[in-house]
Design a protein around this motif. Structure first.
Motif, PDB file in Angstrom:
ATOM      1  N   LEU A 238       0.824  -1.213   0.000  1.00  0.00           N
ATOM      2  CA  LEU A 238       0.000   0.000   0.000  1.00  0.00           C
ATOM      3  C   LEU A 238       0.856   1.261   0.000  1.00  0.00           C
ATOM      4  O   LEU A 238       0.428   2.299  -0.525  1.00  0.00           O
ATOM      5  CB  LEU A 238      -0.942  -0.008   1.203  1.00  0.00           C
ATOM      6  N   ARG A 241       1.633   1.634  -3.587  1.00  0.00           N
ATOM      7  CA  ARG A 241       0.429   2.068  -4.301  1.00  0.00           C
ATOM      8  C   ARG A 241       0.161   3.550  -4.069  1.00  0.00           C
ATOM      9  O   ARG A 241      -0.266   4.269  -4.975  1.00  0.00           O
ATOM     10  CB  ARG A 241      -0.769   1.228  -3.839  1.00  0.00           C
ATOM     11  N   GLN A 242       0.407   4.016  -2.857  1.00  0.00           N
ATOM     12  CA  GLN A 242       0.226   5.432  -2.543  1.00  0.00           C
ATOM     13  C   GLN A 242       1.144   6.295  -3.406  1.00  0.00           C
ATOM     14  O   GLN A 242       0.716   7.311  -3.966  1.00  0.00           O
ATOM     15  CB  GLN A 242       0.497   5.681  -1.061  1.00  0.00           C
ATOM     16  N   ALA A 263      -3.552   5.604   0.065  1.00  0.00           N
ATOM     17  CA  ALA A 263      -3.337   4.651  -1.021  1.00  0.00           C
ATOM     18  C   ALA A 263      -4.579   4.443  -1.873  1.00  0.00           C
ATOM     19  O   ALA A 263      -4.634   3.502  -2.666  1.00  0.00           O
ATOM     20  CB  ALA A 263      -2.879   3.315  -0.451  1.00  0.00           C
TER      21      ALA A 263
END
Length: 493
Positions: A238, A241-242, A263
């Protein structure tokens, strides 16, 4: 302010068109491949103008926006108060430095009788695999907008000078990625900057407003939800992803509603094109449950029928169901990322006791696929637009085993460059066509999809490029298919 080089080297773009306006974008970067784009760590004011003519003799709106270091000195101006269904021209300036001129059209007013819509569908533009010849052709088309289905960048880097293609031929590295695998915000920013310096991509952005969605490579190959295909712990994935979503927002002409929150990013939404079409832009990554059956293109397992499986997630699925029930537009468009056709196909020509399918598509999630297709039954006006496969496909969609009456059609647009130059037909062409009677067309060159929509007839043209591994590629129409309103069956023109 004095810049050490031209500050608009990444070009301009427009997106999210509506009846009264759109977003205009630029990013200040006199040195795009520098860590901070060659910019000071301070807010910089940028003037913008919108005109009715390309010579800017009739300026309609103007103002000043802040390019802030928190978002990489990108600028997103949300325009409103413009007239519907007409082109406008826009540009940015800082002192004597003036950006290229972009062009974008507003959509027809919601509910107003509209007789024509023309747009392009494109995506999957791996830098290493080929040139962006198709984007140059798109820039020459007179279109209302472009739908980009994702894989705007690729997050990896090839370690070899070539890789094997599906037809046995090697796919050479045409041009190198800078940097290595992407993990940090700086990594993703650099990769976007490299892609955005391509002149053909810049031309396509200047020519029309885009509706942009993401697929997997904007983050990491085959990711879903908080699951990485590489087995990264979810809490660490995550973080990646952020960083990826922040860079995506920074480089796309998106509205403030899409600024990432941690995220997460708001990606599904709807656009209405007069009374002619409702365009539902979907997110098939953030809310999807884990991929079944192990690797993609393996034998089918029982997990593909899991009733608890999700592709859209419960909230997005409920939203889409409600939107479809309104029956506001003459056509319903599902603009999404991964193939909805449940095709049986053998990987590398090796047949097994069970059909081989792509489980990073709706074929791995038969319960939510069936729910969606049953919701489309009776509408007679649904066209699904897809990417991801690096091939052209045209087929009909039906619930269950697919043998019943079609409820929609699907066009899968090939890649801009991913997969290299390709060939007209893959080794498995006849085999896949014979095994899937709902599939009407399959082709393996690069290019894009060009759609012309009228109240009673939808026409899609597969525009293909004969080569992308070197300059000089020729673009032509390989095949054309039509659908009559109320009769979701494909007819080849």
């Amino acid at each position: 302010m004095l810049f050490r080089d031209y500050p608009f080297r990444l070009g301009v773009a427009a997106g999210e068109p509506a009846a009264d306006g759109f977003v205009i974008w630029t990013r200040l970067a006199p040195d795009p491949l520098d860590r901070h784009g060659g910019m000071p760590m301070a807010k910089v004011d940028v003037d913008w103008e919108v005109a009715a003519d390309e010579g800017f003799k009739q300026i309609i709106q103007k103002g000043t926006a802040a390019a802030r270091p928190e978002i990489g000195h990108s600028v997103h101006v949300e325009l409103a108060g413009l007239q519907p269904a007409r082109p406008y021209f826009y540009r940015f300036r800082i002192g004597r430095e003036v950006s290229p001129i972009g062009r974008a059209k507003t959509l027809p007013a919601i509910g107003v009788r509209t007789d024509r819509m023309r747009f392009a569908v494109a995506g999957c533009q791996a830098w290493e695999d080929g040139l962006y010849t198709a984007f140059a052709d798109i820039a020459d088309q007179e279109i209302d907008f472009l739908y980009h289905y994702g894989d705007y960048i690729y997050e990896g880097r090839r370690k070899l000078m070539s890789k094997p293609g599906h037809d046995g031929r090697s796919i050479p590295v045409v041009r190198d990625h800078l940097g290595d695998e992407l993990y940090s915000l700086d990594d993703y920013r650099l990769r976007y900057a490299q892609y955005r310096m391509d002149p053909n991509l810049q031309a396509a952005h200047r020519a029309a407003a885009w509706f942009a969605t993401f697929d997997d490579h904007e983050v990491s190959n085959d990711w879903v939800s908080d699951h990485s295909a590489q087995g990264t712990p979810p809490e660490l994935f995550l973080l990646r992803r952020q960083a990826a979503f922040q860079a995506y927002y920074e480089y796309m002409p998106l509205r403030r509603a899409s600024i990432p929150m941690g995220a997460s990013i708001q990606a599904y939404r709807r656009a209405r094109f007069g009374d002619l079409a409702d365009i539902h832009l979907l997110d098939t990554r953030q809310f999807r449950t884990s991929r079944p059956c192990g690797e993609n293109f393996t034998a089918e397992c029982d997990a593909v029928r899991d009733p608890k499986a999700q592709v859209l997630g419960s909230a997005q699925e409920a939203w889409l169901t409600s939107e479809l029930r309104q029956k506001a537009g003459r056509w319903n468009v599902l603009a999404q990322q991964v193939m909805m056709m449940n095709l049986a196909r053998d990987r590398d020509g090796v047949a097994g006791p069970k059909p081989t399918r792509n489980f990073d598509s709706w074929a791995g999630y038969l319960a939510p696929r069936d729910r969606l297709l049953r919701n489309l039954d009776g509408l007679g006006n649904v066209v699904v637009l897809t990417g991801d496969e690096h091939q052209n496909f045209a087929g009909e969609l039906a619930p269950g085993d697919g043998a019943g009456k079609p409820v929609a059609v699907e066009f899968v647009s090939t890649s801009i460059s991913s997969g290299g130059s390709g060939s007209d037909a893959r080794y498995d062409q006849a085999q896949v066509m014979a095994a899937n009677p709902t599939l009407k067309f399959k082709q393996d060159q690069r290019g894009y999809l060009l759609c012309d929509v009228a109240p009673d007839l939808w026409t899609s043209r597969f525009r293909t490029v004969d080569k992308v591994h070197e300059p000089g590629g020729v673009v032509s129409t390989r095949a054309t298919f039509a659908i009559e309103h109320g009769n979701p069956k494909l007819v080849q023109a």
